[in-house]
Design a protein around this motif. Structure first.
Motif, short mmCIF file in Angstrom:
data_model
loop_
_atom_site.label_atom_id
_atom_site.label_comp_id
_atom_site.label_asym_id
_atom_site.label_seq_id
_atom_site.Cartn_x
_atom_site.Cartn_y
_atom_site.Cartn_z
N TYR A 151 0.87 -1.15 -0.03
CA TYR A 151 -0.23 0.62 0.05
C TYR A 151 1.07 1.51 -0.12
N THR A 152 1.64 1.26 0.71
CA THR A 152 2.39 2.21 0.80
C THR A 152 3.67 3.03 -0.17
N THR A 153 3.54 1.79 -0.60
CA THR A 153 5.11 1.75 -1.76
C THR A 153 3.75 1.98 -3.46
N GLU A 154 3.14 1.65 -3.48
CA GLU A 154 2.14 1.95 -4.28
C GLU A 154 1.46 3.43 -4.27
N ARG A 155 1.58 4.13 -2.99
CA ARG A 155 0.85 5.76 -3.04
C ARG A 155 1.95 6.23 -3.33
N THR A 156 3.44 5.65 -2.79
CA THR A 156 4.79 6.54 -3.35
C THR A 156 4.76 6.71 -4.79
N ARG A 157 4.92 5.50 -5.40
CA ARG A 157 5.21 5.50 -7.26
C ARG A 157 3.65 6.19 -7.86
#
Length: 64
Positions: free
Chosen positions: A37-43
């Motif tokens: 979730y956090t990686t996708e939001r950052t990307r």
């Protein structure tokens, strides 16, 4: 860091079923979910900023 995570019953059950199906602990599944979730939001944020800069380069240059 330790924390307590309280989930609604339906999410608790979904987490439990996923963990059992994958042969993993509920904690491992929850950690992976937060990581994704956090990686996708950052990307997505980084892509949006890059697109805005690219599409509005002239305007940003005049504002500088």
């Amino acid at each position: 860091m330790a924390m307590t995570l309280r989930l609604p019953d339906d999410l608790q059950e979904a987490l439990k079923e996923t963990a059992e199906r994958e042969g993993r602990s509920m904690q491992a599944v929850a950690i992976e979910a937060v990581r994704v979730y956090t990686t996708e939001r950052t990307r997505r944020r980084d892509e949006t900023i890059a697109r805005l800069v690219r599409d509005h380069r002239e305007t940003l240059s005049r504002l500088a």
